[in-house]
Design a protein around this motif. Structure first.
Motif, PDB file in Angstrom:
ATOM      1  N   GLY A 184       0.789  -1.228   0.000  1.00 62.72           N
ATOM      2  CA  GLY A 184       0.000   0.000   0.000  1.00 62.72           C
ATOM      3  C   GLY A 184       0.817   1.271   0.000  1.00 62.72           C
ATOM      4  O   GLY A 184       0.250   2.370  -0.077  1.00 62.72           O
ATOM      5  N   GLU A 185       2.141   1.156   0.054  1.00 60.90           N
ATOM      6  CA  GLU A 185       2.995   2.347   0.083  1.00 60.90           C
ATOM      7  C   GLU A 185       3.076   2.974  -1.316  1.00 60.90           C
ATOM      8  O   GLU A 185       3.567   2.360  -2.261  1.00 60.90           O
ATOM      9  CB  GLU A 185       4.398   1.998   0.573  1.00 60.90           C
ATOM     10  N   LYS A 186       2.579   4.219  -1.429  1.00 60.68           N
ATOM     11  CA  LYS A 186       2.535   4.895  -2.725  1.00 60.68           C
ATOM     12  C   LYS A 186       3.392   6.153  -2.787  1.00 60.68           C
ATOM     13  O   LYS A 186       3.687   6.653  -3.878  1.00 60.68           O
ATOM     14  CB  LYS A 186       1.087   5.256  -3.061  1.00 60.68           C
ATOM     15  N   THR A 187       3.797   6.670  -1.617  1.00 61.33           N
ATOM     16  CA  THR A 187       4.528   7.937  -1.592  1.00 61.33           C
ATOM     17  C   THR A 187       6.027   7.751  -1.726  1.00 61.33           C
ATOM     18  O   THR A 187       6.703   8.491  -2.460  1.00 61.33           O
ATOM     19  CB  THR A 187       4.233   8.689  -0.278  1.00 61.33           C
ATOM     20  N   PRO A 211       7.462  13.229   3.932  1.00 56.04           N
ATOM     21  CA  PRO A 211       6.479  12.771   4.919  1.00 56.04           C
ATOM     22  C   PRO A 211       6.946  11.482   5.601  1.00 56.04           C
ATOM     23  O   PRO A 211       7.699  10.696   5.021  1.00 56.04           O
ATOM     24  CB  PRO A 211       5.227  12.521   4.083  1.00 56.04           C
ATOM     25  N   LYS A 240       5.801   8.235   8.656  1.00 54.49           N
ATOM     26  CA  LYS A 240       4.700   7.503   9.281  1.00 54.49           C
ATOM     27  C   LYS A 240       4.779   7.596  10.803  1.00 54.49           C
ATOM     28  O   LYS A 240       4.618   6.611  11.507  1.00 54.49           O
ATOM     29  CB  LYS A 240       4.754   6.033   8.855  1.00 54.49           C
ATOM     30  N   GLY A 243       7.459   8.048   3.952  1.00 56.93           N
ATOM     31  CA  GLY A 243       6.287   7.927   3.088  1.00 56.93           C
ATOM     32  C   GLY A 243       4.993   7.956   3.860  1.00 56.93           C
ATOM     33  O   GLY A 243       4.756   8.827   4.685  1.00 56.93           O
ATOM     34  N   GLY A 244       4.119   6.995   3.577  1.00 56.95           N
ATOM     35  CA  GLY A 244       2.806   6.998   4.223  1.00 56.95           C
ATOM     36  C   GLY A 244       1.838   7.894   3.487  1.00 56.95           C
ATOM     37  O   GLY A 244       1.959   8.130   2.280  1.00 56.95           O
ATOM     38  N   LYS A 245       0.906   8.451   4.237  1.00 49.16           N
ATOM     39  CA  LYS A 245      -0.163   9.251   3.629  1.00 49.16           C
ATOM     40  C   LYS A 245       0.101  10.749   3.696  1.00 49.16           C
ATOM     41  O   LYS A 245      -0.742  11.543   3.282  1.00 49.16           O
ATOM     42  CB  LYS A 245      -1.486   8.924   4.325  1.00 49.16           C
ATOM     43  N   GLY A 246       1.258  11.126   4.235  1.00 46.98           N
ATOM     44  CA  GLY A 246       1.568  12.555   4.334  1.00 46.98           C
ATOM     45  C   GLY A 246       1.872  13.161   2.976  1.00 46.98           C
ATOM     46  O   GLY A 246       2.095  12.462   1.986  1.00 46.98           O
ATOM     47  N   GLU A 247       1.924  14.484   2.957  1.00 42.36           N
ATOM     48  CA  GLU A 247       2.142  15.224   1.715  1.00 42.36           C
ATOM     49  C   GLU A 247       3.604  15.599   1.562  1.00 42.36           C
ATOM     50  O   GLU A 247       4.229  16.103   2.499  1.00 42.36           O
ATOM     51  CB  GLU A 247       1.280  16.486   1.716  1.00 42.36           C
TER      52      GLU A 247
END
Length: 325
Positions: free
Chosen positions: A87-90, A105, A107, A131-135
């Motif tokens: 699920g890691e996209k960043t 970003p 986690k 990474g994670g969901k941060g910008e």
């Protein structure tokens, strides 16, 4: 001028009691020195987060030598065997400049010191936190997760960071080599940060040196490193750093409120003379004022919440040094 120097020394000893060494130069000449009892310009001390700016210098060296193409390169280009988490996209999109400018970003909400420094491979532990969901692009100052940059340097050059620094940066400047320091438990970490004098650079169990802290140098070493920046990367006729890297790394690359940041260098607030600095926990600091030809190196023993070194520089040291011309 003697009275001016004595008044500054009195100010330091009374209001900045944990300062152990201070050297100020103007146009390469020593203008002021201060050392606490038992300390000299060659006494080694842990410089804390000033280490970050040394890492910036080493990136400049690696760029100059072609080990790294540019700061637009993807972080994962240097870790081809790293397995992305589900699920890691960043993380695949992160560039070196995002780490260097503290705009990557992570986690986590608070610094994961224990998670990183209790692991065997600090680089891998730090990559797992990226990474994670941060910008991407939002300023987030971090120390342990910055260890990724040491992994980048080590993989790009094929050398441990301390070895690379010894041969490519320290030796040309006449700085004695540093060796790896290994800290095996929490107590050793505490003892190290509270006042080591063992010259070297903290490394993880894999032998990769810490990027955000852990370097033990003398005040004299620091003044040489800062004067290299003042000289636009030239030392005794030898180019160690490109002038373009010095300009990039000390220009605004990110900010948080009024705090402005380059590539692992702080830019001085509210000043029009392009001053920049490296700041370390406990009051270690490097200040460079290119327009005035002034460099100041400060080494300090750790203490919580020391009096602001930026104020010491802007309100006392710089005016005094400029007035002596």
């Amino acid at each position: 001028m003697h009275d001016i120097n004595e008044s500054i020394k009195q100010l330091i000893s009374t209001q900045y009691p944990n300062i152990k060494g201070l050297i100020a130069t103007r146009h390469g000449e020593v203008a002021l020195e201060y050392f606490a009892s038992g300390f000299s310009n060659q006494t080694s001390i842990h410089i804390s987060s000033v280490t970050k700016s040394i890492i910036s210098m080493l990136f400049g060296v690696a760029l100059e030598q072609g080990h790294i193409k540019n700061v637009e390169q993807r972080v994962l280009d240097f870790f081809p065997d790293y397995s992305l988490k589900r699920g890691e996209k960043t993380l695949p999109h992160l560039r070196l400049k995002d780490l260097l400018s503290m705009t990557a970003p992570y986690k986590f909400r608070s610094e994961p010191y224990t998670r990183v420094y209790s692991s065997y491979d600090w680089t891998l532990a730090s990559l797992d936190l990226l990474g994670g969901k941060g910008e991407i692009g939002l300023f987030k100052y971090t120390t342990p997760a910055l260890h990724v940059l040491s992994g980048v340097l080590s993989n790009a050059t094929g050398q441990k960071v301390a070895d690379y620094a010894n041969h490519q940066l320290f030796a040309p400047l006449g700085i004695d080599p540093v060796k790896n320091i290994t800290l095996s438990d929490r107590q050793q970490h505490l003892e190290f940060t509270r006042g080591t004098t063992e010259r070297g650079w903290v490394a993880d169990p894999c032998g990769v040196n810490a990027a955000g802290w852990g370097l033990v140098l003398s005040t004299l070493d620091l003044i040489k490193l800062a004067n290299l920046y003042l000289a636009n990367g030239l030392w005794d006729g030898q180019r160690l750093l490109s002038s373009s890297w010095i300009q990039q790394s000390t220009s605004e690359q990110s900010r948080s409120g009024e705090r402005r940041y380059g590539y692992l260098w702080w830019l001085m607030p509210h000043m029009s003379n392009n001053c920049y600095c490296a700041l370390g926990d406990g009051g270690n600091a490097l200040f460079v004022s290119p327009n005035d030809g002034v460099v100041v190196a400060i080494t300090s023993h750790f203490m919580p919440r020391p009096k602001n070194r930026v104020t010491l520089f802007t309100e006392h040291l710089l005016p005094m040094l400029v007035s002596k011309s």
